[in-house]
Design a protein around this motif. Structure first.
Motif, PDB file in Angstrom:
ATOM      1  N   ALA A  11       0.837  -1.208   0.000  1.00  0.00           N
ATOM      2  CA  ALA A  11       0.000   0.000   0.000  1.00  0.00           C
ATOM      3  C   ALA A  11       0.874   1.261   0.000  1.00  0.00           C
ATOM      4  CB  ALA A  11      -0.939  -0.003   1.205  1.00  0.00           C
ATOM      5  N   THR A  12       1.988   1.210   0.699  1.00  0.00           N
ATOM      6  CA  THR A  12       2.911   2.350   0.732  1.00  0.00           C
ATOM      7  C   THR A  12       3.457   2.644  -0.663  1.00  0.00           C
ATOM      8  OG1 THR A  12       3.519   1.891   3.026  1.00  0.00           O
ATOM      9  CG2 THR A  12       5.065   3.229   1.739  1.00  0.00           C
ATOM     10  N   GLU A  15       0.623   4.164  -2.807  1.00  0.00           N
ATOM     11  CA  GLU A  15       0.266   5.547  -2.468  1.00  0.00           C
ATOM     12  C   GLU A  15       1.426   6.506  -2.690  1.00  0.00           C
ATOM     13  OE1 GLU A  15      -1.270   9.098  -1.326  1.00  0.00           O
ATOM     14  OE2 GLU A  15      -2.381   7.307  -1.846  1.00  0.00           O
ATOM     15  N   GLU A  16       2.567   6.192  -2.133  1.00  0.00           N
ATOM     16  CA  GLU A  16       3.646   7.176  -2.085  1.00  0.00           C
ATOM     17  C   GLU A  16       4.540   7.200  -3.321  1.00  0.00           C
ATOM     18  OE1 GLU A  16       5.550   7.270   1.784  1.00  0.00           O
ATOM     19  OE2 GLU A  16       3.660   6.641   2.720  1.00  0.00           O
ATOM     20  N   ALA A  21      -3.985   6.245  -4.695  1.00  0.00           N
ATOM     21  CA  ALA A  21      -4.654   6.088  -3.405  1.00  0.00           C
ATOM     22  C   ALA A  21      -5.731   5.006  -3.440  1.00  0.00           C
ATOM     23  CB  ALA A  21      -5.267   7.409  -2.963  1.00  0.00           C
ATOM     24  N   ALA A  24      -4.115   1.692  -3.100  1.00  0.00           N
ATOM     25  CA  ALA A  24      -3.576   1.538  -1.753  1.00  0.00           C
ATOM     26  C   ALA A  24      -4.685   1.225  -0.749  1.00  0.00           C
ATOM     27  CB  ALA A  24      -2.816   2.796  -1.350  1.00  0.00           C
ATOM     28  N   LEU A  25      -5.797   1.944  -0.842  1.00  0.00           N
ATOM     29  CA  LEU A  25      -6.925   1.675   0.052  1.00  0.00           C
ATOM     30  C   LEU A  25      -7.512   0.290  -0.212  1.00  0.00           C
ATOM     31  CD1 LEU A  25      -8.578   5.208   0.017  1.00  0.00           C
ATOM     32  CD2 LEU A  25      -7.480   4.084   1.989  1.00  0.00           C
ATOM     33  N   TYR A  45      -2.098   3.106   8.453  1.00  0.00           N
ATOM     34  CA  TYR A  45      -1.707   3.511   7.104  1.00  0.00           C
ATOM     35  C   TYR A  45      -2.910   3.987   6.287  1.00  0.00           C
ATOM     36  CZ  TYR A  45       1.041   4.426   3.104  1.00  0.00           C
ATOM     37  OH  TYR A  45       1.631   5.115   2.075  1.00  0.00           O
ATOM     38  N   ARG A  46      -4.099   3.456   6.573  1.00  0.00           N
ATOM     39  CA  ARG A  46      -5.309   3.985   5.923  1.00  0.00           C
ATOM     40  C   ARG A  46      -5.432   5.480   6.237  1.00  0.00           C
ATOM     41  NH1 ARG A  46      -9.708   1.441   4.370  1.00  0.00           N
ATOM     42  NH2 ARG A  46      -9.411  -0.332   5.766  1.00  0.00           N
ATOM     43  N   ILE A  49      -2.881   7.459   4.290  1.00  0.00           N
ATOM     44  CA  ILE A  49      -3.328   7.663   2.911  1.00  0.00           C
ATOM     45  C   ILE A  49      -4.313   8.832   2.853  1.00  0.00           C
ATOM     46  CG2 ILE A  49      -4.666   6.667   0.992  1.00  0.00           C
ATOM     47  CD1 ILE A  49      -3.554   3.887   1.964  1.00  0.00           C
ATOM     48  N   GLU A  53      -4.008  12.417   0.879  1.00  0.00           N
ATOM     49  CA  GLU A  53      -5.037  12.815  -0.074  1.00  0.00           C
ATOM     50  C   GLU A  53      -5.852  14.023   0.416  1.00  0.00           C
ATOM     51  OE1 GLU A  53      -5.223  11.498  -3.151  1.00  0.00           O
ATOM     52  OE2 GLU A  53      -3.422  10.391  -2.531  1.00  0.00           O
TER      53      GLU A  53
END
Length: 167
Positions: A11-12, A15-16, A21, A24-25, A45-46, A49, A53
């Protein structure tokens, strides 16, 4: 667990690095579905994110739920989560909540300093982090109209600079 770390890592990256996003979600949701429950590190981490955003209110809802659990477990990650939660509160003009998160973040940083890395010259930045939280608390107090209290706190912070390590 290893699976949680792998999903959070995925997910990191989404997103990054990929700036995706939604993916990642979805990864966080998939991980929690596989393990059968929400997990603190995934929920953290949610929220991260959501702050990236700029969905500050939604991120705050997540942190309001998980930070007490992080505290009860004495999870060192909470120090950094308090920083992000404090930023969200400030972005929504909730200076009382920002002040609360700053105080709790300072306490978490000092706890991490004493418990996780006691007397370690390898991690002097933890004292800098704790002092940063104190400065954030002073600023939030200023925004709440407590100018005298904020100036007193800022004075204490300036005096503490001599004790901070050169990084």
């Amino acid at each position: 667990s290893l699976a949680v770390a792998a999903y959070r890592g995925k997910a990191t990256v989404q997103e990054e690095y990929l700036k995706d996003a939604d993916s990642a979600l979805a990864t966080i949701a998939e991980a929690e579905a596989r393990i059968g429950r929400p997990h603190l590190l995934l929920e953290d981490y949610r929220a991260k994110i959501l702050i990236i955003e700029k969905n500050y209110s939604a991120a705050l809802e997540v942190w309001e739920d998980i930070l007490p659990k992080f505290d009860s477990e004495q999870n060192p990650a909470r120090t950094f989560s308090y920083r992000d939660a404090e930023i969200c509160a400030a972005r929504t003009d909730d200076w009382a909540q920002a002040a609360d998160f700053a105080l709790r973040g300072e306490a978490a940083a000092r706890r991490m300093l004493s418990d996780i890395i006691p007397n370690s010259p390898q991690f002097p930045q933890v004292e800098v982090i704790a002092t940063g939280f104190k400065a954030d608390f002073a600023f939030a107090r200023w925004k709440l109209g407590d100018h005298a209290g904020a100036v007193k706190l800022f004075s204490e912070i300036l005096s503490a600079f001599e004790q901070l390590p050169d990084l």
